[in-house]
Design a protein around this motif. Structure first.
Motif, PDB file in Angstrom:
ATOM      1  N   VAL A 115      37.439  44.145  45.237  1.00  0.00           N
ATOM      2  CA  VAL A 115      38.280  44.630  44.132  1.00  0.00           C
ATOM      3  C   VAL A 115      37.713  44.012  42.849  1.00  0.00           C
ATOM      4  O   VAL A 115      38.245  43.036  42.320  1.00  0.00           O
ATOM      5  N   PRO A 116      36.601  44.569  42.346  1.00  0.00           N
ATOM      6  CA  PRO A 116      35.900  43.953  41.218  1.00  0.00           C
ATOM      7  C   PRO A 116      36.768  43.724  39.981  1.00  0.00           C
ATOM      8  O   PRO A 116      36.598  42.710  39.297  1.00  0.00           O
ATOM      9  N   HIS A 117      37.703  44.622  39.713  1.00  0.00           N
ATOM     10  CA  HIS A 117      38.521  44.462  38.511  1.00  0.00           C
ATOM     11  C   HIS A 117      39.652  43.457  38.694  1.00  0.00           C
ATOM     12  O   HIS A 117      40.363  43.147  37.742  1.00  0.00           O
ATOM     13  N   PHE A 118      39.813  42.933  39.900  1.00  0.00           N
ATOM     14  CA  PHE A 118      40.774  41.853  40.124  1.00  0.00           C
ATOM     15  C   PHE A 118      40.066  40.504  40.103  1.00  0.00           C
ATOM     16  O   PHE A 118      40.501  39.572  39.448  1.00  0.00           O
ATOM     17  N   GLY A 119      38.974  40.409  40.868  1.00  0.00           N
ATOM     18  CA  GLY A 119      38.251  39.140  40.937  1.00  0.00           C
ATOM     19  C   GLY A 119      37.351  39.083  42.150  1.00  0.00           C
ATOM     20  O   GLY A 119      37.103  40.083  42.812  1.00  0.00           O
ATOM     21  N   THR A 120      36.903  37.901  42.454  1.00  0.00           N
ATOM     22  CA  THR A 120      36.002  37.688  43.584  1.00  0.00           C
ATOM     23  C   THR A 120      36.751  37.894  44.896  1.00  0.00           C
ATOM     24  O   THR A 120      37.988  37.806  44.932  1.00  0.00           O
ATOM     25  N   PRO A 121      36.025  38.117  45.976  1.00  0.00           N
ATOM     26  CA  PRO A 121      36.702  38.190  47.276  1.00  0.00           C
ATOM     27  C   PRO A 121      37.513  36.926  47.590  1.00  0.00           C
ATOM     28  O   PRO A 121      38.581  37.010  48.197  1.00  0.00           O
ATOM     29  N   PHE A 122      37.046  35.770  47.148  1.00  0.00           N
ATOM     30  CA  PHE A 122      37.805  34.540  47.372  1.00  0.00           C
ATOM     31  C   PHE A 122      39.135  34.595  46.612  1.00  0.00           C
ATOM     32  O   PHE A 122      40.195  34.258  47.166  1.00  0.00           O
ATOM     33  N   ALA A 123      39.092  35.026  45.355  1.00  0.00           N
ATOM     34  CA  ALA A 123      40.323  35.147  44.556  1.00  0.00           C
ATOM     35  C   ALA A 123      41.274  36.173  45.172  1.00  0.00           C
ATOM     36  O   ALA A 123      42.493  35.976  45.177  1.00  0.00           O
ATOM     37  N   ILE A 124      40.711  37.258  45.691  1.00  0.00           N
ATOM     38  CA  ILE A 124      41.523  38.280  46.369  1.00  0.00           C
ATOM     39  C   ILE A 124      42.247  37.646  47.555  1.00  0.00           C
ATOM     40  O   ILE A 124      43.468  37.797  47.712  1.00  0.00           O
ATOM     41  N   CYS A 125      41.501  36.927  48.385  1.00  0.00           N
ATOM     42  CA  CYS A 125      42.096  36.296  49.566  1.00  0.00           C
ATOM     43  C   CYS A 125      43.135  35.255  49.182  1.00  0.00           C
ATOM     44  O   CYS A 125      44.188  35.158  49.832  1.00  0.00           O
ATOM     45  N   GLN A 126      42.874  34.487  48.127  1.00  0.00           N
ATOM     46  CA  GLN A 126      43.865  33.512  47.666  1.00  0.00           C
ATOM     47  C   GLN A 126      45.174  34.206  47.305  1.00  0.00           C
ATOM     48  O   GLN A 126      46.255  33.755  47.679  1.00  0.00           O
TER      49      GLN A 126
END
Length: 151
Positions: free
Chosen positions: A88-99
């Protein structure tokens, strides 16, 4: 073209460059399509949780031949249409998504932060109908599979 939910088409959950390159038929059987409808509805909730940012599915359903070709686990939820990998590039990194998803109230079965030498993505799986979701959070990377999120 089959619309699974407001933002997702069946083709997004079945397309695969590996399947195309290796001429593997990754058509989802009817039972899997039913699961993909449920998964798409869940991923709509994920999208809402991530500020309604567009989700890009890199891997959804995998037939057994495709799962083997990509080195997927023999028990992968991708085989039943109950999991997908995404960014989800417009949200953030995959790590940020998982957080964000880990601290949400969403009832996922598995949330996995996955890193290889060539790609990073979030994996989210849902439980089969009638099964209680585990809300299991894992990291899979060069250090193996670990409980929790590790950057």
């Amino acid at each position: 073209m089959t619309q699974l939910s407001r933002h997702f088409m069946l083709s997004e959950f079945t397309r695969s460059a590996t399947a195309q390159a290796r001429k593997i038929d990754n058509t989802a059987p009817p039972a899997v399509v039913k699961n993909l409808f449920l998964l798409a509805q869940f991923i709509e909730q994920v999208r809402t949780e991530l500020n309604d940012a567009a989700i890009f599915i890199s891997s959804g359903y995998r037939c057994p031949a495709l799962n083997k070709a990509v080195g997927g686990a023999a028990t992968s939820s991708h085989l039943t249409g109950l999991a997908c990998d995404f960014t989800v590039p417009h949200f953030g990194t995959p790590f940020a998504i998982c957080q964000q998803l880990a601290k949400s109230d969403l009832m996922f079965d598995q949330l996995i932060y996955e890193r290889t030498s060539t790609a990073i993505w979030a994996h989210c799986g849902i439980a089969a109908s009638g099964v209680t979701p585990r809300r299991q959070v894992l990291t899979i990377d060069g250090n193996g599979t670990r409980v929790g999120l590790w950057e």
